[in-house]
Scaffold this motif. Sequence first.
Motif, PDB file in Angstrom:
ATOM      1  N   LEU A  62     -28.104 -16.635 -99.514  1.00 53.58           N
ATOM      2  CA  LEU A  62     -27.895 -16.903 -98.219  1.00 53.58           C
ATOM      3  C   LEU A  62     -27.217 -16.113 -97.320  1.00 53.58           C
ATOM      4  N   ARG A  63     -27.577 -15.735 -96.000  1.00 56.13           N
ATOM      5  CA  ARG A  63     -26.223 -15.283 -95.092  1.00 56.13           C
ATOM      6  C   ARG A  63     -26.598 -16.163 -93.780  1.00 56.13           C
ATOM      7  N   LEU A  64     -25.430 -17.130 -93.632  1.00 54.21           N
ATOM      8  CA  LEU A  64     -25.302 -17.371 -92.000  1.00 54.21           C
ATOM      9  C   LEU A  64     -25.004 -15.964 -91.432  1.00 54.21           C
ATOM     10  N   SER A  65     -25.268 -16.528 -90.235  1.00 49.15           N
ATOM     11  CA  SER A  65     -24.663 -15.644 -88.879  1.00 49.15           C
ATOM     12  C   SER A  65     -24.632 -16.561 -88.139  1.00 49.15           C
ATOM     13  N   CYS A  66     -23.960 -16.044 -87.205  1.00 53.21           N
ATOM     14  CA  CYS A  66     -22.844 -16.488 -86.087  1.00 53.21           C
ATOM     15  C   CYS A  66     -22.916 -16.425 -84.711  1.00 53.21           C
ATOM     16  N   ALA A  67     -23.865 -15.845 -83.798  1.00 51.29           N
ATOM     17  CA  ALA A  67     -23.999 -15.669 -82.634  1.00 51.29           C
ATOM     18  C   ALA A  67     -23.282 -15.173 -81.441  1.00 51.29           C
ATOM     19  N   ALA A  68     -22.129 -15.027 -81.068  1.00 52.25           N
ATOM     20  CA  ALA A  68     -20.586 -15.613 -79.654  1.00 52.25           C
ATOM     21  C   ALA A  68     -21.402 -14.512 -78.359  1.00 52.25           C
ATOM     22  N   SER A  69     -21.185 -15.871 -77.127  1.00 56.47           N
ATOM     23  CA  SER A  69     -21.275 -15.082 -76.637  1.00 56.47           C
ATOM     24  C   SER A  69     -20.389 -15.859 -75.453  1.00 56.47           C
ATOM     25  N   GLY A  70     -19.319 -15.342 -74.684  1.00 56.71           N
ATOM     26  CA  GLY A  70     -18.815 -16.201 -73.232  1.00 56.71           C
ATOM     27  C   GLY A  70     -17.312 -15.298 -73.613  1.00 56.71           C
TER      28      GLY A  70
END
Length: 121
Positions: free
Chosen positions: A18-26
């Motif tokens: 699996l490939r997990l992604s984490c999108a950041a903002s701020g």
Amino acid sequence: QVQLVESGGGLVQAGGSLRLSCAASGRTFNSYAMGWFRQAPGKEREFVALITYISGRTYYADSVKGRATISRDNAKNTVYLQMNSLKPEDTAVYYCAAGSDTGLPKTYPYWGQGTQVTVSS
């Protein structure tokens, strides 16, 4: 403030990937080390991997070393966790976090909502 949104979890058979992604903002994403943690039912949240914000150095828990790869794309404000050779004991909710470059959850002020990873035997 940093907002984090994980994706990529799911059900996979043992030995799969699996490939997990984490999108950041701020606030500036590049100012923070990014970590992945996981929490299985009835267990404490544990460190999985982290990547530092200056050198991009990576660190892994012994339980995933050799099977996991953390990476970050600063242009996309996204951090990834590639997990291979998954085992049933990898089943947990996986959390992305932004903070200092340690393996201690208390040093990460910003957390995502988590994504479930379930590995069937």
